[in-house]
Write a protein that holds these residues in place. Sequence first.
Motif, short mmCIF file in Angstrom:
data_model
loop_
_atom_site.label_atom_id
_atom_site.label_comp_id
_atom_site.label_asym_id
_atom_site.label_seq_id
_atom_site.Cartn_x
_atom_site.Cartn_y
_atom_site.Cartn_z
N ARG A 102 1.12 14.00 6.93
CA ARG A 102 0.10 13.13 6.05
C ARG A 102 -0.63 12.60 7.54
NH1 ARG A 102 1.23 8.38 3.02
NH2 ARG A 102 0.32 7.10 5.03
N VAL A 180 -0.96 -0.30 2.67
CA VAL A 180 0.12 -0.29 4.11
C VAL A 180 0.03 -2.54 4.91
CG1 VAL A 180 1.40 -0.41 6.36
CG2 VAL A 180 0.77 1.51 4.43
N THR A 204 4.62 4.93 8.17
CA THR A 204 4.76 4.93 7.07
C THR A 204 4.98 6.47 6.34
OG1 THR A 204 1.70 6.23 7.09
CG2 THR A 204 1.92 3.84 6.91
N THR A 205 5.88 6.94 6.79
CA THR A 205 6.63 7.98 6.28
C THR A 205 8.36 7.69 7.08
OG1 THR A 205 5.30 10.29 7.61
CG2 THR A 205 7.09 10.90 6.63
N ALA A 278 -2.36 9.37 -1.45
CA ALA A 278 -1.61 8.17 -0.98
C ALA A 278 0.02 8.28 -0.89
CB ALA A 278 -2.44 7.25 -1.95
N GLY A 279 0.54 9.80 -0.87
CA GLY A 279 2.11 9.19 -1.24
C GLY A 279 2.91 10.09 -2.57
N THR A 303 5.31 7.92 -8.03
CA THR A 303 5.97 7.06 -6.43
C THR A 303 7.45 6.83 -6.11
OG1 THR A 303 4.85 6.17 -4.87
CG2 THR A 303 5.27 5.51 -7.44
N HIS A 307 5.14 3.87 -1.51
CA HIS A 307 4.03 3.86 -2.04
C HIS A 307 3.72 3.21 -2.89
CE1 HIS A 307 5.61 7.36 0.85
NE2 HIS A 307 4.19 6.57 1.58
N ALA A 310 0.04 1.22 -3.26
CA ALA A 310 -1.02 2.51 -2.83
C ALA A 310 -1.49 2.90 -3.90
CB ALA A 310 -0.47 3.82 -1.44
#
Length: 396
Positions: A102, A180, A204-205, A278-279, A303, A307, A310
Amino acid sequence: MTTVWVDAASGASGDMLLGALLGAGVPVEVLQQAVDAVSPEPVTLRPESVRRHALAATRCHVEVADSGRTPTHRTWREVRELLARAELAEPVRDLATRAFTRLAEAEARVHGTAVDDVHFHEVGALDAIADVVGVAAGFVHLGADEVVVSPVAVGSGTVTTSHGELSVPPPAVAELLRGVPSWAGPASAPATELCTPTGAALLTTVATAYGPQPAMGVEQVGVGAGGRNPEGHANVLRLFVGTAAGASRAAAPLVIETNVDDLDPRLWPQVVARLLAAGASDAWLTPIVMKKGRPAHTLHVLTSPAHADAVRLTVFRETTAIGMREHEVGKHALDREMVAVEVDGQPIAVKLARHDGVVLNAMPEFDDVVRAADATGRPVKAVLADAVAASRKYVD
Ligand SMILES: O=C([S-])c1cc(C(=O)S)c[n+]([C@@H]2O[C@H](COP(=O)(O)O)[C@@H](O)[C@H]2O)c1
Ligand code: NI
């Protein structure tokens, strides 16, 4: 079920997270062992009890030995190799690799460079490796089933970086925190950077959700100190570790879909790439015929709930869709592990997939195959065949 709430109301950085994990009871040896497994040079984690404004907190110093050499650069590809080869528990390697990916992808996007070419200064690379791997080992040690992250304070004003003076949040942080909840931070905070790129990548991970403290029986509170101690403001990140109250189950992954008949088809590859950035766990297209006989596509995106915001924003920003549908899905996945093989002296990452500990699949990363073929001037199909053959030794 172990729940962790991260109070990032004063921002986040790698060393604040390390300090908070130590304060929450994770032994420093757990973090140090993981760092030693990856770092090519000695890096020592040294905990210290400090005060930040009126609060007692744990500071984690990340001490990098002076190698005495002129600083060199280490690219993301090289860091990925270090992670792939290190003797790390698989969940730690996976979490650390995802966080670093990321970070590297965000840097590549904001600087307009290829992700493999993102480079870090020597000392910065070792710092970042220690932060990311140590934090990954800490969260795995906590065994968190759910990690809820509060709105993230990013700070305000400007920060001096290797790119010169940048507005806060600096570009990499802004990129990492897309979708986020974030804000400038409390009025008492100094007008400076509160959340660093490494802090944003890690938060964010590990996050499975964002919001205020969930209903939980709190057992440990770790208070991690930032490096600065500004007047009138506690520069700390807090970790609340405990047990979820009631029967909340882990949120299920989602498939988000939309039918599109009016997008220039040349844009689709970029749409898919940006969704993954974006994940999204996966994104794909199916050709369809819509009302009035129009040829069109359904865009599907898998997803995690963390996420989903996003992903939705990316669909609306990057396509002409003005609505979408979504449903929860069940998911089964094999355990993955990254290893590396060499073809003509070129390193190629290989993804192993295990079922009950047995390797069922070993697949070379195609981007690495292409890079190796470019470097050697050989046909891609020949390098791919060699990489597949070299990977076979891993299959049980
Ligand atoms: O070195 C680079 S490329 C760099 C990029 C950016 C961008 O936002 S782009 C920001 N910074 C600043 O470096 C320090 C250290 O950050 P860590 O995450 O390594 O702790 C921080 O002030 C960033 O804003 C560097
Ligand atoms: Ni940068």
